[in-house]
Write a protein that holds these residues in place. Structure first.
Motif, PDB file in Angstrom:
ATOM      1  N   GLU A   1      35.848   7.692 -21.036  1.00 40.17           N
ATOM      2  CA  GLU A   1      37.202   8.226 -21.267  1.00 40.17           C
ATOM      3  C   GLU A   1      38.096   7.189 -21.937  1.00 40.17           C
ATOM      4  O   GLU A   1      38.860   7.515 -22.844  1.00 40.17           O
ATOM      5  N   ARG A   2      37.995   5.946 -21.500  1.00 41.22           N
ATOM      6  CA  ARG A   2      38.820   4.878 -22.093  1.00 41.22           C
ATOM      7  C   ARG A   2      38.454   4.644 -23.557  1.00 41.22           C
ATOM      8  O   ARG A   2      39.330   4.497 -24.421  1.00 41.22           O
TER       9      ARG A   2
ATOM     10  N   ARG B   1      37.000   6.804 -25.570  1.00 39.65           N
ATOM     11  CA  ARG B   1      37.385   7.992 -26.332  1.00 39.65           C
ATOM     12  C   ARG B   1      38.898   7.987 -26.601  1.00 39.65           C
ATOM     13  O   ARG B   1      39.339   8.299 -27.713  1.00 39.65           O
ATOM     14  N   ALA B   2      39.687   7.610 -25.610  1.00 44.16           N
ATOM     15  CA  ALA B   2      41.147   7.541 -25.782  1.00 44.16           C
ATOM     16  C   ALA B   2      41.529   6.510 -26.845  1.00 44.16           C
ATOM     17  O   ALA B   2      42.556   6.659 -27.516  1.00 44.16           O
TER      18      ALA B   2
END
Length: 103
Positions: free
Chosen positions: A7-8, A10-11
């Protein structure tokens, strides 16, 4: 843990976040502090190839070029290709270059 890492990444704009998370985790070799540093550097924009020390090139992992190759020279090599050769840069963020014989 890996889901938060994905998630990190991708963000931060990493298109291949799952693959990069696996590569960074492998490069850290179980060292949580090393993984944190690698992730921080990747999120800051450092190329994944530089962080893990290799790049996929022509179907196999290749070591990244050294300072010598980035100057167009290597130990025991001429700094310029022979007159009938040209230098080709693949433009794939790895500085992979090759001499190509001219016709």
């Amino acid at each position: 843990m890996i889901e938060r890492l994905i998630e990190r990444l991708r963000a931060a704009g990493c298109v291949f976040a799952e693959d990069e998370a696996a590569l960074l985790t492998e490069a850290a070799a179980g060292d949580a502090a090393a993984l944190d540093e690698l992730v921080e550097r990747r999120v800051a924009g450092h190329p994944i190839e530089y962080l893990v020390g290799w790049a996929m090139f022509a179907g196999s992992g290749s070591p990244l070029p050294t300072a010598c190759s980035s100057r167009g020279t290597a130990p025991n090599c001429s700094p310029l290709p022979p007159a009938n050769y040209s230098t080709v840069d693949r433009r794939c963020s790895t500085c992979a270059v090759a001499p190509v014989r001219s016709a």
